[in-house]
Design an enzyme around this catalytic site. Structure first.
Site, PDB file in Angstrom:
ATOM      1  N   ALA A  17      24.849 -49.415  47.708  1.00  0.00           N
ATOM      2  CA  ALA A  17      25.837 -50.434  48.063  1.00  0.00           C
ATOM      3  C   ALA A  17      26.969 -50.489  47.045  1.00  0.00           C
ATOM      4  CB  ALA A  17      25.154 -51.797  48.179  1.00  0.00           C
ATOM      5  N   SER A  61       6.414 -43.011  40.301  1.00  0.00           N
ATOM      6  CA  SER A  61       7.626 -42.604  39.583  1.00  0.00           C
ATOM      7  C   SER A  61       7.427 -42.644  38.076  1.00  0.00           C
ATOM      8  CB  SER A  61       8.795 -43.515  39.974  1.00  0.00           C
ATOM      9  OG  SER A  61       8.498 -44.852  39.613  1.00  0.00           O
ATOM     10  N   GLU A 101      20.060 -51.260  37.366  1.00  0.00           N
ATOM     11  CA  GLU A 101      18.944 -50.325  37.190  1.00  0.00           C
ATOM     12  C   GLU A 101      18.243 -49.966  38.495  1.00  0.00           C
ATOM     13  OE1 GLU A 101      16.473 -50.173  34.004  1.00  0.00           O
ATOM     14  OE2 GLU A 101      17.951 -50.822  32.537  1.00  0.00           O
ATOM     15  N   ALA A 125      17.669 -42.522  36.944  1.00  0.00           N
ATOM     16  CA  ALA A 125      16.699 -41.674  36.242  1.00  0.00           C
ATOM     17  C   ALA A 125      16.031 -40.826  37.299  1.00  0.00           C
ATOM     18  CB  ALA A 125      15.675 -42.520  35.490  1.00  0.00           C
ATOM     19  N   GLU A 135      40.348 -63.044  12.270  1.00  0.00           N
ATOM     20  CA  GLU A 135      41.453 -63.410  11.392  1.00  0.00           C
ATOM     21  C   GLU A 135      41.019 -64.504  10.418  1.00  0.00           C
ATOM     22  OE1 GLU A 135      41.303 -63.315  14.639  1.00  0.00           O
ATOM     23  OE2 GLU A 135      43.210 -62.806  15.602  1.00  0.00           O
TER      24      GLU A 135
END
Lengths: 384, 384
Positions: free
Chosen positions: A296, A189, A288, A175, A71
């Site tokens: 959890a 991985s 991540e 992923a 504003e």
């Protein structure tokens, strides 16, 4: 700002702008709001000032904590063009605040400028800042709320969630292979997903307030948790790096290198950890990994959004993205509602959100930090 | 068909159509070919006849085993319009066959009709039907092959695979949660994916020649393996139902109810089973489970395409889509190349294809059944 620096010929007194001009102006205000940063403690807000003929005479948006609210920016914009905002109509995406921040209450600034009417998309649920509409009305300014309220809520979704619940909006990133695995049997991985998916994940990191991993993942993967550009550089905004869990962070961990601040919340109590982040005004938390933390959070029904990057790969063995959730039969499954599906090279990103509404308000904001960006410290946290 | 039933004023003699008109005509022929059924032993073929000025005078496509081939249909179409096809140019997606089927060799039909030139997209790899181009050239008809060959190969991909390898093109369907599970801990699985995904899977069933499941899945799930419409009725085409594995099919199994024919291949030798289906002219086999069969096919590198329906659901426990593939490290993962990503309600369908080329020719077609639709029976199979 009681005294307008430029008093122009166009000082409007009289009937405010009719509602017909308000909706397009609100759409513009929403678009302006989106120009603000996605991260940070403050909401993204846009404001358009209309003259009695419905012409735009000033525009503003909030650029982040410590800068003028939308504003005030719009009033300044009008004045910089030599236009006195007296008699204008302010169209603003969020109810003007009534609290003293670095720039003073926006409601007072609008009253002082002689604004004749205010249209609002979303009322401010922030217990500290709320009351702006009442203050405006008390000063004789007409206030209409709920204009394009759905669009306004959508824009502010994560911020509203955080302010209403006292906990950050939690996005869980996964992923995985098509068979739900995050690593092969030997633990390797890199990489299941492709370069485009990984680059996309970094742009998300650059939009959140904090990234969390479990302490086991710190030991296993030694992640840096930085938001990196395609050429490997760091984005300007680096989120707070949060480690959850009891295991200590090694002295030589990459997490201690360049990047956002590091915070270790060493307890077992997820709810307390999320509240602590809420008190620090972390509005959007990206989780991540690894599987222990993901499990959890899901078991505690604390995941608001899933970002599932899925690769056309099958592994047949190796760690799964999620462990036992206590689900024994199909009706108990953790089910999300798909919001968006995006192909990223060979991979696909599914963005899905909690199907049920978020939990109700359970905590209030500390009075001295709401909408200011100043973090509130928790004595039990190890700050690094 | 040596004698054209209608000899019109437009009987073309002289120079055939130039190559400039051929590519658009081939695109049209490819589009015509796609009107034919996706299932069945025969390839989908389209044919366009052009006059020397490049105008289309006849069109045809193959509607499935037992009906005229595309070239014969196009000649008949021209004649039905009162046009003598003499001197025309035939633009056809697959090399005209040279073998005696129900309608006689197409190469002879084109020669007899006085067609002046033939353009072909894909040469026929079928050891029985091949030789059409040579036969045409021997009769003085100019033949050009390879026009829009890539598009032609794409259209005939599954059929070409089956004819070249002697085994069906194998599509493995998976319907999983985001964590790769096909059922909850108690075995319940109805439904992980939503109604739109399930309806889509039924339209795929209606396009394949056969559906296979393992004998364990028959006992566990008692599937009917029919292709059903949205209202629960049966599609006109019902694929062959194939059970692989040693366990007997119960007398009251749904598989014995209405639907396609039932075939139990009771051995352990997957390669032999696929060859047996190849000899039956099953061109496209859809494998629907369960995990044991999916794992065996993947471990044998026998999956040409994946249809992975993924639901925004997490289960945390329960049977996984795929068991041990012998993959120990990430570099050995079974990796596919994504062809298409489609959102279906809350679910997503990833269609991904084998990244490496299919295996070379290992078996030939039986001379009396190629392109005719008559199945070749294997004495070791239990036909039901």
């Amino acid at each position: 700002m009681n005294q307008a620096p430029h008093v122009s010929a166009a000082a409007y007194v009289g009937a405010p702008t009719g509602p017909r001009a308000v909706e397009p102006a609100m759409r513009r205000a929403l678009a302006l709001a989106e120009l603000g940063p996605a991260h940070g403690p403050n909401p993204r807000v846009g404001c358009v000032l209309l003259d009695p003929g419905g012409r735009t005479v000033g525009e503003g948006f909030h650029r982040g904590a410590g800068t003028p609210h939308a504003e005030v920016a719009a009033l300044a914009h009008a004045r910089s063009r030599g236009i006195d905002p007296r008699g204008t109509t302010a169209v603003v995406t969020l109810e003007p605040c009534a609290h003293q921040g670095r720039t003073g209450p926006c409601a007072d600034a609008l009253v002082d400028a002689g604004v004749a009417a205010v249209y609002v998309a979303v009322s401010d649920p922030n217990p500290v800042a709320t009351g702006g509409a009442a203050r405006l009305r008390a000063a004789g300014v007409g206030v209409t709320t709920g204009v394009l309220a759905d669009e306004g809520e959508k824009l502010l979704r994560m911020w509203l969630h955080a302010v209403r619940t006292g906990r950050p909006y939690v996005t869980l990133k996964l992923a995985t292979s098509l068979d739900g695995r995050v690593a092969a049997a030997d633990g390797t991985s890199r990489w299941i997903t492709g370069a485009r998916a990984r680059a996309h994940a970094h742009t998300i990191r650059a939009q959140v307030d904090a990234i969390a991993v479990g302490s086991g993942t710190v030991l296993a993967d030694d992640p840096s948790l930085t938001a990196r550009t395609a050429d490997g550089g760091l984005f300007e905004h680096q989120p707070l790096r949060v480690v959850l869990g009891r295991r200590p962070i090694p002295d030589d961990a990459r997490l201690r290198g360049p990047g956002g601040p590091l915070l270790h919340l060493a307890g077992d109590d997820l709810d307390a950890a999320l509240r602590a982040l809420g008190l620090r005004e972390v509005r959007h938390l990206l989780v991540e990994g690894g599987p222990t933390l993901a499990t959890a959070l899901l078991a505690a029904d604390a995941v608001d959004e899933l970002h599932a990057y899925v690769a056309p790969v099958l592994l047949g063995a190796g760690a799964t993205a999620v462990g036992d959730l206590g689900v024994t039969t199909i009706g108990e499954a953790a089910r999300f509602a798909t919001h968006e599906v995006t192909r990223l090279g060979d991979d696909v990103l599914m963005v899905a959100r909690r199907a049920r509404p978020a939990q109700p308000v359970q905590a209030t904001q500390p009075a001295d930090s709401a909408q200011t960006g100043r973090p509130t410290h928790q004595p039990t946290q190890e700050e690094i």
